[in-house]
Design an enzyme around this catalytic site. Sequence first.
Site, PDB file in Angstrom:
ATOM      1  N   THR B 104      -8.897  -8.329   2.417  1.00 28.18           N
ATOM      2  CA  THR B 104      -8.738  -7.259   1.166  1.00 28.18           C
ATOM      3  C   THR B 104      -7.477  -7.200   0.691  1.00 28.18           C
ATOM      4  O   THR B 104      -6.401  -6.791   1.718  1.00 28.18           O
ATOM      5  CB  THR B 104      -9.297  -5.801   1.566  1.00 28.18           C
ATOM      6  OG1 THR B 104     -10.748  -6.001   1.849  1.00 28.18           O
ATOM      7  CG2 THR B 104      -9.148  -4.866   0.629  1.00 28.18           C
ATOM      8  N   LYS B 180     -13.579  -5.924  -4.819  1.00 25.14           N
ATOM      9  CA  LYS B 180     -13.438  -5.285  -3.618  1.00 25.14           C
ATOM     10  C   LYS B 180     -12.655  -3.871  -3.576  1.00 25.14           C
ATOM     11  O   LYS B 180     -13.037  -2.988  -2.577  1.00 25.14           O
ATOM     12  CB  LYS B 180     -12.757  -6.450  -2.789  1.00 25.14           C
ATOM     13  CG  LYS B 180     -12.652  -5.885  -1.053  1.00 25.14           C
ATOM     14  CD  LYS B 180     -13.938  -5.572  -0.529  1.00 25.14           C
ATOM     15  CE  LYS B 180     -13.876  -4.880   1.067  1.00 25.14           C
ATOM     16  NZ  LYS B 180     -13.244  -6.099   2.006  1.00 25.14           N
ATOM     17  N   LYS B 248      -4.834   1.131   5.374  1.00 24.28           N
ATOM     18  CA  LYS B 248      -4.436  -0.042   4.550  1.00 24.28           C
ATOM     19  C   LYS B 248      -5.065  -0.255   3.360  1.00 24.28           C
ATOM     20  O   LYS B 248      -4.498  -0.419   2.031  1.00 24.28           O
ATOM     21  CB  LYS B 248      -4.553  -1.394   5.295  1.00 24.28           C
ATOM     22  CG  LYS B 248      -4.454  -2.480   4.762  1.00 24.28           C
ATOM     23  CD  LYS B 248      -4.753  -3.744   5.631  1.00 24.28           C
ATOM     24  CE  LYS B 248      -6.401  -4.070   5.747  1.00 24.28           C
ATOM     25  NZ  LYS B 248      -7.107  -4.536   4.319  1.00 24.28           N
TER      26      LYS B 248
END
Lengths: 306, 306
Positions: B104, B180, B248
């Site tokens: 990602t 995503k 993150k």
Amino acid sequence: MAAQERMDTGAVAVIGLGSMGLGMAASLGRAGYRVSGFDVSDASVARFAASGGRAASSPAEAADGASCVVSVVVNAAQTEAVLFGENGCLHAMPEGAVFVSCATMAPDAARSLGERVAATGRFFLDAPMSGGSARAAEGALTMMLSGDPDAVARVRPVLDAMCSVLHVLGDAPGQGAAFKIVNQLLAGVHIAAACEAIAFAAREGLDLQRVYEVITQSAGNSWMFGNRVPHVLEGDYSPRSSVEIFIKDLGIVLDMARARQFPLPLAGSALQMFLMAAASGMGKDDDSSVARVYARMAGLTLPGEG
Amino acid sequence: MAAQERMDTGAVAVIGLGSMGLGMAASLGRAGYRVSGFDVSDASVARFAASGGRAASSPAEAADGASCVVSVVVNAAQTEAVLFGENGCLHAMPEGAVFVSCATMAPDAARSLGERVAATGRFFLDAPMSGGSARAAEGALTMMLSGDPDAVARVRPVLDAMCSVLHVLGDAPGQGAAFKIVNQLLAGVHIAAACEAIAFAAREGLDLQRVYEVITQSAGNSWMFGNRVPHVLEGDYSPRSSVEIFIKDLGIVLDMARARQFPLPLAGSALQMFLMAAASGMGKDDDSSVARVYARMAGLTLPGEG
């Protein structure tokens, strides 16, 4: 015990004939009940009468002779008025009759109303529900129920006519309300998050129809994303459930939590988004209007807008 | 075009053998590919070798002769190191070979890496995925893919060995990443909301197993509620996906939005909850640990705790 038979047939009153109540009344009619109804809106009563219901001019008149009264109003104050207000239904209900209260309210409010009703020899079932007006019309609601087990058993056929899933959560009012409050916390956050995400996707220039397809097949999905984002894709903000409903429900959630000094930062952020929508003049529009709040701020054009 | 045949057979490298990469390597092995693998952790490499994989001592060694390299590391910086770092895999890959990047990352980072790889005559597919380690092991991931259509067609059998749903979202890197990111915005908010709701339900004294049953059948449900709340009910915070992953990912979401001056209040609140979990020493624990943050603050005992 003649008055306490299982209600496989008979007279049922529905008080509150909005999009939910009207559908529930229709489901009861299909199941063979004689349904009388009342609403403070003359237009709603007329719609109900046109669909074959017996229109009444007050809660008391609707409840006259009904062994079960289903109350489909929006909050504790309206529920109290239906029961105890001018021409309220309580004393029109036969002793032993059952009041099914579907409004979302704080558990303490449900307990208090339940005690006042029980003191008169009637029964109060705390019966908030989940599922929109389409499910109401199909008789396929989910109900989160608590109250006297004998009363539940007696009106079980009435409840089954309106619901496909019936969660019996406790033997006194308050438990149903508490489960519904947890559901509304999540539902409110998920609507606001769905609107935040679809507006952000628009800002990123993504194909929103593709976003809908991908997310509904991915771990980011929620029941609300699947249900509300199509309103945004169609640019249709006519109210299936209004912004004001979630201002009310998240208000109850956050009042409860504050009383216990319990922090709910996600629910708090979501409420602010619904308030921004209402402040922007969208309070009576569909709750997916939160997407328009983001879009207006950022100068984006959503489908059907601009 | 001999090097550009459909990869129905042949050598595939997997770089990054954590819980996701290990399962994906196993799925590729079951599909008949010769799988070589590398990880910076010797323990992960040993686990891979014990399961029958060909262990390599660097990305370059793993990629030697592989027409397809699947990179299953956590972010853009690690992906860059796998490609261009010391003993990186890029120049070990035959010309025309395909690098499948599953991390990602921000769309800009995926575009930039894609351009650098393309300049050397190899292909970069932007291929972030959704679904946990169980799905990875079953070969049943969802992938959000963008990149050169010929390269996609060539490695399609490799992708099909790992995925049950493949969304092809564009013909250049960046589009997969953008979808995503929208998914992670929702996933992060839904995990935090699930934890907020289940902790609040505990504060209200509700039967949490019942809450799980009722919510998963109601409009308040989300994929994440259904997936993560069982960890809380079992009191099992061993990391299926850690708090740090969402610090993150929501960090990427919020950095992107800030760069565009786009507000994301729900995602911002969710990130703060993951940061509170990490600050409380739970950064490497399962992301459902956010429930423990609420519980510790409020002096609640969750199942399996205290």
